[in-house]
Design a protein around this motif. Sequence first.
Motif, PDB file in Angstrom:
ATOM      1  N   ALA A   1       0.830  -1.212   0.000  1.00  0.00           N
ATOM      2  CA  ALA A   1       0.000   0.000   0.000  1.00  0.00           C
ATOM      3  C   ALA A   1       0.864   1.262   0.000  1.00  0.00           C
ATOM      4  CB  ALA A   1      -0.917   0.003   1.209  1.00  0.00           C
ATOM      5  N   ASP A   2       0.496   2.206  -0.858  1.00  0.00           N
ATOM      6  CA  ASP A   2       1.193   3.484  -0.920  1.00  0.00           C
ATOM      7  C   ASP A   2       0.392   4.627  -0.307  1.00  0.00           C
ATOM      8  OD1 ASP A   2       3.446   2.471  -2.223  1.00  0.00           O
ATOM      9  OD2 ASP A   2       2.470   2.615  -4.180  1.00  0.00           O
ATOM     10  N   ARG A   3      -0.927   4.506  -0.358  1.00  0.00           N
ATOM     11  CA  ARG A   3      -1.770   5.604   0.114  1.00  0.00           C
ATOM     12  C   ARG A   3      -3.162   5.063   0.402  1.00  0.00           C
ATOM     13  NH1 ARG A   3      -0.890   8.744  -5.216  1.00  0.00           N
ATOM     14  NH2 ARG A   3       0.591   7.040  -5.526  1.00  0.00           N
ATOM     15  N   ASP A   4      -3.975   5.883   1.069  1.00  0.00           N
ATOM     16  CA  ASP A   4      -5.372   5.514   1.316  1.00  0.00           C
ATOM     17  C   ASP A   4      -6.200   5.826   0.083  1.00  0.00           C
ATOM     18  OD1 ASP A   4      -5.042   4.630   3.949  1.00  0.00           O
ATOM     19  OD2 ASP A   4      -5.153   6.676   4.718  1.00  0.00           O
ATOM     20  N   MET A   5      -7.058   4.905  -0.284  1.00  0.00           N
ATOM     21  CA  MET A   5      -7.954   5.120  -1.410  1.00  0.00           C
ATOM     22  C   MET A   5      -9.392   4.960  -0.940  1.00  0.00           C
ATOM     23  SD  MET A   5      -5.975   5.678  -4.045  1.00  0.00           S
ATOM     24  CE  MET A   5      -7.148   5.474  -5.393  1.00  0.00           C
ATOM     25  N   SER A   6     -10.287   5.772  -1.463  1.00  0.00           N
ATOM     26  CA  SER A   6     -11.716   5.676  -1.159  1.00  0.00           C
ATOM     27  C   SER A   6     -11.962   5.517   0.342  1.00  0.00           C
ATOM     28  CB  SER A   6     -12.349   4.501  -1.919  1.00  0.00           C
ATOM     29  OG  SER A   6     -12.225   4.671  -3.300  1.00  0.00           O
ATOM     30  N   PRO A   7     -11.707   6.575   1.124  1.00  0.00           N
ATOM     31  CA  PRO A   7     -11.885   6.470   2.575  1.00  0.00           C
ATOM     32  C   PRO A   7     -13.312   6.128   2.990  1.00  0.00           C
ATOM     33  CG  PRO A   7     -11.577   8.766   1.882  1.00  0.00           C
ATOM     34  CD  PRO A   7     -11.242   7.918   0.706  1.00  0.00           C
ATOM     35  N   GLU A   8     -14.285   6.364   2.099  1.00  0.00           N
ATOM     36  CA  GLU A   8     -15.667   6.037   2.442  1.00  0.00           C
ATOM     37  C   GLU A   8     -15.935   4.531   2.416  1.00  0.00           C
ATOM     38  OE1 GLU A   8     -15.981   7.705  -1.851  1.00  0.00           O
ATOM     39  OE2 GLU A   8     -14.564   7.671  -0.181  1.00  0.00           O
ATOM     40  N   VAL A   9     -14.998   3.740   1.891  1.00  0.00           N
ATOM     41  CA  VAL A   9     -15.124   2.288   1.916  1.00  0.00           C
ATOM     42  C   VAL A   9     -14.548   1.790   3.244  1.00  0.00           C
ATOM     43  CG1 VAL A   9     -14.399   0.116   0.880  1.00  0.00           C
ATOM     44  CG2 VAL A   9     -14.980   2.059  -0.589  1.00  0.00           C
ATOM     45  N   ASP A  10     -15.413   1.263   4.092  1.00  0.00           N
ATOM     46  CA  ASP A  10     -15.003   0.830   5.433  1.00  0.00           C
ATOM     47  C   ASP A  10     -14.565  -0.635   5.385  1.00  0.00           C
ATOM     48  OD1 ASP A  10     -14.608   0.387   8.101  1.00  0.00           O
ATOM     49  OD2 ASP A  10     -16.431   1.408   8.753  1.00  0.00           O
ATOM     50  N   VAL A  11     -13.313  -0.831   5.023  1.00  0.00           N
ATOM     51  CA  VAL A  11     -12.767  -2.181   4.909  1.00  0.00           C
ATOM     52  C   VAL A  11     -12.802  -2.893   6.248  1.00  0.00           C
ATOM     53  CG1 VAL A  11     -10.644  -3.492   4.484  1.00  0.00           C
ATOM     54  CG2 VAL A  11     -11.331  -1.686   2.902  1.00  0.00           C
ATOM     55  N   GLN A  12     -12.512  -2.164   7.326  1.00  0.00           N
ATOM     56  CA  GLN A  12     -12.475  -2.783   8.649  1.00  0.00           C
ATOM     57  C   GLN A  12     -13.844  -3.325   9.048  1.00  0.00           C
ATOM     58  OE1 GLN A  12      -9.655  -3.354  10.514  1.00  0.00           O
ATOM     59  NE2 GLN A  12      -8.625  -2.625   8.663  1.00  0.00           N
ATOM     60  N   ALA A  13     -14.897  -2.577   8.762  1.00  0.00           N
ATOM     61  CA  ALA A  13     -16.250  -3.030   9.108  1.00  0.00           C
ATOM     62  C   ALA A  13     -16.619  -4.287   8.328  1.00  0.00           C
ATOM     63  CB  ALA A  13     -17.268  -1.925   8.841  1.00  0.00           C
ATOM     64  N   ILE A  14     -16.270  -4.296   7.038  1.00  0.00           N
ATOM     65  CA  ILE A  14     -16.538  -5.482   6.231  1.00  0.00           C
ATOM     66  C   ILE A  14     -15.724  -6.663   6.760  1.00  0.00           C
ATOM     67  CG2 ILE A  14     -16.344  -6.497   3.926  1.00  0.00           C
ATOM     68  CD1 ILE A  14     -16.767  -3.690   2.770  1.00  0.00           C
ATOM     69  N   GLY A  15     -14.462  -6.396   7.087  1.00  0.00           N
ATOM     70  CA  GLY A  15     -13.610  -7.454   7.609  1.00  0.00           C
ATOM     71  C   GLY A  15     -14.115  -8.020   8.920  1.00  0.00           C
TER      72      GLY A  15
ATOM     73  N   THR B   1     -18.023   1.903  -5.401  1.00  0.00           N
ATOM     74  CA  THR B   1     -17.515   3.171  -4.882  1.00  0.00           C
ATOM     75  C   THR B   1     -16.073   3.391  -5.317  1.00  0.00           C
ATOM     76  OG1 THR B   1     -18.976   3.104  -2.957  1.00  0.00           O
ATOM     77  CG2 THR B   1     -16.998   4.466  -2.773  1.00  0.00           C
ATOM     78  N   VAL B   2     -15.263   2.351  -5.244  1.00  0.00           N
ATOM     79  CA  VAL B   2     -13.860   2.463  -5.657  1.00  0.00           C
ATOM     80  C   VAL B   2     -13.769   2.848  -7.132  1.00  0.00           C
ATOM     81  CG1 VAL B   2     -11.702   1.197  -5.979  1.00  0.00           C
ATOM     82  CG2 VAL B   2     -13.066   0.821  -3.921  1.00  0.00           C
ATOM     83  N   MET B   3     -14.560   2.194  -7.962  1.00  0.00           N
ATOM     84  CA  MET B   3     -14.531   2.501  -9.390  1.00  0.00           C
ATOM     85  C   MET B   3     -15.053   3.904  -9.672  1.00  0.00           C
ATOM     86  SD  MET B   3     -13.021   0.007 -10.618  1.00  0.00           S
ATOM     87  CE  MET B   3     -13.161   0.586 -12.317  1.00  0.00           C
ATOM     88  N   ARG B   4     -16.081   4.324  -8.940  1.00  0.00           N
ATOM     89  CA  ARG B   4     -16.613   5.678  -9.120  1.00  0.00           C
ATOM     90  C   ARG B   4     -15.563   6.720  -8.763  1.00  0.00           C
ATOM     91  NH1 ARG B   4     -20.225   6.966  -4.568  1.00  0.00           N
ATOM     92  NH2 ARG B   4     -18.216   7.664  -3.735  1.00  0.00           N
TER      93      ARG B   4
END
Length: 226
Positions: free
Chosen positions: A108-122, A164-167
């Motif tokens: 990972a180099d940077r944060d992408m799409s901060p509105e995507v809550d990866v932790q919640a999904i995980g 969301t990521v694609m948008r």
Amino acid sequence: MARESYQEKLETLQDDVLYMSEVVTDRLRLALESMEQKDHDTAWDVIDGDDEINQLYLDLEEDCIDLLALQQPVAGDLRLIASSFKIITDLERIADLAVNLAEYTLDADRDMSPEVDVQAIGNTTIEMVEDAMDAYAEEDIDACFAVAERDDDLDDRCRQASDTVMRDLIEKEVDADADEAEVEAIMQDVSRLLLTVRDLERIGDHAVNISARTVYMVEKDDSLIY
């Protein structure tokens, strides 16, 4: 082998499968933690620890084979052994996906799409795996079907996250002066996030597989398998 010893071996098999699930879910938590904290040391702990899980899998595979070959189990015992073998396969694959998540952390180099809550999904996927294994331990059919129902919601959340990521990629304005390397870095970060979401969705699928094998083990019902 005395009958009492045989029953003890069946109980030990279930206990060992549950232990393996605890190790796997712990590694999955660490992988998600490494992503959130950008902690490379924790990520390496997950990656380096995969050999332990692979060995657990091989040891349990051998136990299942021995029980099948030496005891020629029938009916419920046969389903227990066969289902346990299938479940450890799903657990080993979940561990592989945890390694994927740890490797994404290293890249990972940077944060992408901060509105995507990866932790919640995980966290949802961890709960699903734990609930599926609790159902295996307690032979709780209702809990198995509940895990399967939750997977529909997880799939929707993963689909929305990918959209969301694609948008965000489409809407992202790249500086006209950006060089090829910078553009490539952005594309790699987008790809990494999409792969993260995909892998979390696959973990949910493995939780459903575990539930399906438990239902078959207890009631010889294959409705969740197919």
